[in-house]
Write a protein that holds these residues in place. Structure first.
Motif: not given
Length: 349
Positions: A62-65, A68, A95, A98, A319
């Motif tokens: 997991q590397t996002g905000a 997932q 998103a 975003y 993503e």
């Protein structure tokens, strides 16, 4: 941002399209279901008495905000063309982290296959960045209706057009409808696709092969040709390629071949249109959680979809969609032309 307008096209049953286009799209969906059922029957015969080797799951990265979903996913199988409204877990396309900043303010975009999956996620972010967005779709009327609502929730105008991109007359008509409704066209996203696996070349029927070729590459030619008279300096065409077009896939011979062709088409058209100030690029996603895959794979395989990627899980549409914003926006990518941008979770996805 513009206030919400009355919807420029009806939703239920694709009534905005002519009766002929709607009938042709319905026939195409039925033909795709027939191809799918033949492949499913073959899979069932091959699976009988065959034990599947269990592989250790790769830890999901997991590397996002926000985290997932990861494997195992719920086992499920859908009839083609697949419905996002029936997919579990629901694909993530909103998103929420975003923030739009007007990168596409005043632009008009047309996204094929925009009712679900990557297309829906792209439509939502384009609208958040200030574009009015039209989507073209085959027969997923509820998904198309929902996507229109999402576009309008972002404060932009929407349009949904039902038809088959294999038909050049439909592509001409769809572009004309967008221009008539919104006053122009600035961005074309070629994204519609047909995917159905085949374990061997001998099992790949002529009907199956034609469906893939005519949808995935001829459809891109048809739509780009229809759009060109309306595009101008600063406009952009973005094609959806695939990691399979870069590395191949032994069970997706025809699909991989069309994605490789899309990459070549992108580079060639980019060279041709550069003197007119029109940029052409492609995005090559890795495995993405969309209706395309449960409408292709057996339920058992869907549970493991994407686990062999470098990140040990499939991507979510949200993503992938920012890559399309990047390539569509002249503020961000005015010097980017003729690239195939890999969004695969790693060097090989």
């Amino acid at each position: 941002m513009a206030s919400k307008s009355k919807r420029a096209s009806t939703d239920d049953g694709g009534k905005s399209a002519s009766t002929d286009f709607l009938a042709a799209a319905t026939q195409t969906a039925a033909r795709q279901k027939k191809i799918q059922s033949e492949v499913d029957a073959g899979d069932a015969r091959k699976a009988a008495g065959k034990a599947k080797k269990k592989q250790d799951a790769k830890p999901a990265v997991q590397t996002g905000a926000r985290p997932q979903p990861s494997n195992p996913l719920p086992k499920q199988h859908q009839q083609k063309p697949g419905q996002e409204s029936q997919l579990s877990p629901a694909p993530r396309f909103r998103a929420p982290d975003y923030q739009g900043s007007g990168k596409l303010a005043g632009k008009v975009a047309l996204v094929t296959g925009g009712d679900s999956g990557i297309g829906r996620a792209v439509a939502v972010l384009f609208a958040r960045e200030g574009a009015d967005v039209a989507i073209a779709y085959l027969s997923e009327h509820q998904d198309a209706h929902d996507t229109r609502g999402l576009i309008e929730d972002e404060g932009r105008r929407s349009l949904a057009i039902c038809g088959d991109v294999r038909d050049s007359k439909f592509c001409d008509s769809a572009v004309a409808e967008v221009v008539d409704a919104f006053g122009g066209l600035d961005i074309l996203v070629n994204n519609a696709a047909f995917q159905q696996h085949s374990d061997s070349l001998e099992d790949l029927s002529d009907e199956h092969l034609r469906e893939t070729l005519e949808t995935n590459i001829a459809g891109y030619f048809h739509m780009a040709r229809a759009a060109l008279p309306h595009l101008k300096e600063g406009s952009a065409i973005i094609n959806t390629g695939s990691e399979t077009g870069l590395f191949g896939n032994k069970r997706l011979l025809d699909y991989s071949a069309t994605k490789g062709a899309i990459h070549a088409f992108t580079l060639s058209l980019a060279s041709q249109l550069l003197p007119r100030g029109i940029r052409v690029n492609a995005v090559a996603p890795g495995p993405v959680w969309t209706p395309l895959n449960p409408a292709d794979r057996p339920a058992e395989e869907v549970a493991d979809f994407g686990k062999d990627s470098d990140m040990g899980r499939p991507a979510q549409p949200e993503e992938i969609s920012p890559a399309y914003v990047f390539l569509a926006s002249p503020v961000m990518s005015s010097y980017v032309n003729g690239i195939v941008l890999p969004v695969m979770g790693g060097p090989r996805g």
